[in-house]
Design an enzyme around this catalytic site. Structure first.
Site, PDB file in Angstrom:
ATOM      1  N   THR A 145     -11.206   7.633   5.099  1.00  0.00           N
ATOM      2  CA  THR A 145     -10.482   6.359   5.090  1.00  0.00           C
ATOM      3  C   THR A 145     -10.821   5.508   6.302  1.00  0.00           C
ATOM      4  OG1 THR A 145      -8.240   5.417   4.985  1.00  0.00           O
ATOM      5  CG2 THR A 145      -8.497   7.370   6.345  1.00  0.00           C
ATOM      6  N   THR A 193      -8.241   3.820   1.035  1.00  0.00           N
ATOM      7  CA  THR A 193      -8.817   5.140   1.270  1.00  0.00           C
ATOM      8  C   THR A 193      -9.591   5.521   0.021  1.00  0.00           C
ATOM      9  OG1 THR A 193      -6.940   5.651   2.631  1.00  0.00           O
ATOM     10  CG2 THR A 193      -8.132   7.529   1.770  1.00  0.00           C
TER      11      THR A 193
HETATM   12  O1  DON Z   1      -4.504   9.040   6.757  1.00  0.00           O
HETATM   13  C1  DON Z   1      -3.646   8.496   6.088  1.00  0.00           C
HETATM   14  O2  DON Z   1      -2.678   9.065   5.647  1.00  0.00           O
HETATM   15  C2  DON Z   1      -3.819   7.023   5.751  1.00  0.00           C
HETATM   16  N1  DON Z   1      -4.581   6.380   6.786  1.00  0.00           N
HETATM   17  C3  DON Z   1      -4.448   6.908   4.412  1.00  0.00           C
HETATM   18  C4  DON Z   1      -4.599   5.492   3.972  1.00  0.00           C
HETATM   19  C5  DON Z   1      -4.705   5.348   2.505  1.00  0.00           C
HETATM   20  O3  DON Z   1      -4.653   6.282   1.761  1.00  0.00           O
HETATM   21  C6  DON Z   1      -4.818   3.979   2.003  1.00  0.00           C
HETATM   22  N2  DON Z   1      -5.075   3.976   0.581  1.00  0.00           N
HETATM   23  N3  DON Z   1      -4.569   3.464  -0.287  1.00  0.00           N
END
Ligand code: DON
Length: 625
Positions: A454, A436
């Site tokens: 993301t 993300t």
């Molecule tokens: O929306 C969410 O909470 C997740 N899909 C976020 C994913 C995320 O932060 C990955 N990063 N490291």
């Protein structure tokens, strides 16, 4: 946890916007000392003086005569300040008129250029969103979704929800085998893992409602970066390397993200994304219809159905963003403005803050066993509620009033005071991946935008429909695939977040503003899946309770507890031996993890802007002017 500054090579800044300007302009980006005006530093001939007495140098040269350095084209270079990573706590980048902090330095430069050109913070946020889709392909996206929290100079706050939705053919049991067991990987890779993307409509909505520059101007830097390519730094190449083996399995992906001989990209290579450039160009010309109607959704539907997916062109046509009030709470006299459902981000952040407000944390000391104990127990309770009650408000009733009431926080404090660590089921520890991305923007007029968006897992579902140029997300894994089964981030969730057609999966993203007396004090957010909330939380505590400087707060080691697995995750070397011994004595299991999250922070103090890039994402930069 510190990293040095990044030196940009001659070819490393293809910051192109306008045709016809001198492609050979050279300049340098300086880091004036805190408290010292960038203008003054420049006037005094201190082009490269930094807070650490170090230089951040970069110069720009177009590779073709039509290429133009965007920043240099628009602004007096002597007033530009930039920093990638940081070597000391005080090393936030200071500026007067505008600031952009993102996880990729080209994208930050694009945003600063838009501000310098007269765009406001929302214009810059839109341009950075498109630019990150090009220069941060693991995470920046047009094939995913996210949230934008906005403060307007007239004092209003608003929240744009462009989270993906489940396709119309989605069902609660779609990732289970006939015996009711989750099928490995089905919700995480390939077309079946993808939700309907929201980013393009979200950015276009923001620009239309609150921006002032023409769409073409906002998209042009991204188009140029995609069409002409950009030179990969070590940090950029490292991100691509994470998934190089997977790229090789899909010819459409391999053609773009591997060298022609099939080997992985190395620093100094140029990444060109021709299909993505064409996609962005079409959006620039036709608006969001270029993405949501016609050949692009048709291409996605064709590729998806050929691979067992359920995404249809009609899903794209039916996609809508929503806008409404952000979720707010107060903490020690500050107003926290963050993400409401379908994100858990703001709710869980505020729930933890409500609990912690009843303690005087400062005398306990940062990182002490007593403060970590309180922090972790507050997290444990809030994540339990998150995983039990929260879901898309279009589908479930979120008991926000109860969860955020001071009575409820007091009841939880009473339990915390009484108890020690409680046992829970043993689950696999979660490992951070770079997926993300968050960025923060402030302009000189009092507008601010915090954006987290993301494609979920690293490079999302790992698929690009032929001719489209963008990775599709694997956001469906954020739903409860099966109650009691952990998702990618180890979150064990319930029925409120069950899959249903058109529903948005519960997120942890928390693009957040902290305000004081109606004005923005902090703009921040982070990637990190379930750890987003605690990364944002701890950065706020570090500044508000422990009095840290912005860069210090961003760099400070973090801890995380999400109820299940029942363990305190801590960053390498983040807890002293004394603290770990005492926490172990209190009954906690401690698990050391690689550093996680990437808080991209702006602090506004005494009328000046301080940008802090998280060195956990060394490709990033704070750039102001
Ligand atoms: O929306 C969410 O909470 C997740 N899909 C976020 C994913 C995320 O932060 C990955 N990063 N490291």
């Amino acid at each position: 946890m510190t990293s040095g500054y990044t030196r940009l090579s001659a070819s490393a800044l293809p910051l192109t916007l306008l045709p016809g300007r001198d492609p050979g302009i050279r300049g340098s980006l300086s880091l004036p000392a805190r408290g010292e005006s960038p203008r003054k530093a420049a006037r005094q001939g201190l082009p490269l003086a930094g807070t650490r007495g170090r230089a951040f140098q970069g110069w720009v040269r177009g590779s073709r005569s039509r290429l133009v350095p965007v920043l240099l084209a628009f602004i007096d270079l002597s007033v530009l300040t930039a920093g990638a990573g940081a070597a000391s706590p005080a090393a936030a980048v200071e500026a007067e008129h505008g600031m952009v902090v993102s996880a990729q330095h080209y994208a930050s430069a694009v945003g600063a250029g838009i501000l310098a050109q007269g765009g406001n913070a929302i214009d810059a946020a839109v341009a950075v969103g498109y630019a990150l889709a090009v220069v941060d392909p693991c995470c920046g996206n047009i094939g995913g979704g996210g949230f934008m929290t906005i403060h307007l100079k007239d004092g209003r706050d608003t929240f744009i929800n462009f989270r993906e939705t489940a396709p119309a053919a989605a069902t609660a049991a779609m990732y289970l085998d006939p015996a009711g067991k989750p099928v490995a990987d089905l919700s995480r890779s390939g077309y079946l893992a993808a939700g309907v993307p929201g980013t393009v409509m979200g950015l276009e909505h923001a620009a239309q409602e609150y921006g002032r520059l023409a769409r073409g101007v906002l998209l042009e830097p991204a188009i140029n970066l995609a069409r002409d390519g950009y030179v990969l730094s070590r940090a950029d190449a490292d991100i691509l390397a994470i998934k190089a083996d997977r790229f090789a399995k899909d010819p459409v992906v391999a053609r773009v993200f591997l060298r022609p001989d099939g080997s992985r990209f190395e620093p100094g290579d140029r990444l060109v994304q021709t299909d993505l450039a064409a996609m962005l160009e079409a959006i620039a010309q036709q608006g969001p219809d270029a993405f949501y109607k016609g050949p692009i959704p048709a291409a996605v539907e064709t590729a998806s159905s050929a691979s067992g997916g359920i995404l249809t062109a009609q899903d794209f046509a039916d996609y809508r963003v929503t806008e409404g009030p952000p979720l707010t709470c107060s903490y020690r006299g500050y107003r926290i403005v963050s993400a409401p459902p379908p994100s858990s981000g703001g709710t869980t952040l505020c729930q933890i803050l409500n609990i912690l407000e009843g303690y005087d944390l400062k005398p306990l000391g940062f990182g002490s066993a007593r403060s970590v104990h309180l922090l972790v127990e507050a997290m444990r309770h809030a994540y339990r509620d998150r995983n039990t009650y929260l879901g898309d408000p279009a589908f479930v009733q979120n008991p926000l009033e109860r969860l955020l009431s001071t009575d409820y926080a007091a009841r939880i404090r009473a339990e915390i005071d009484a108890g020690n660590a409680a046992p829970s089921a043993a689950l696999q520890p979660v490992h951070e991946k770079a997926e993300t991305t968050h960025y923060s923007v402030v302009d000189g007029e009092g507008n601010a935008a915090a954006v987290t968006y993301t494609i979920n897992g690293s490079f999302g579902a790992g698929v690009i429909a032929p001719g489209t140029g963008f990775f599709l997300n694997n956001e469906m894994d954020d739903f409860t695939v099966k109650p009691g089964t952990p998702n990618l981030y180890g979150l064990v969730q319930g029925e409120a977040n069950a899959i249903a057609r058109g529903k948005r999966p519960l997120s942890s993203m928390a693009p957040t503003l902290v305000e004081k007396d109606g004005r923005v004090f902090l703009v921040l957010g982070s990637p990190g899946g379930s750890r987003i909330i605690t990364a944002v939380l701890e950065t706020i505590l570090d500044i508000v309770d422990y009095g840290m400087a912005p860069q210090q707060a961003v760099e400070a080691p973090r801890v995380h507890h999400q109820g299940q697995p029942d363990e305190i995750d801590f960053e390498r070397s983040g807890l002293t031996p004394e603290t770990t011994v005492e926490l172990t004595t209190r009954g906690y299991k401690l698990v050391e993890q690689r550093p996680w999250g990437a808080v991209e922070l702006i602090e506004i103090a005494n009328g000046r802007l301080y940008g802090a890039n998280d060195p956990r994402r060394p490709a990033g930069a704070a750039i102001g002017y």
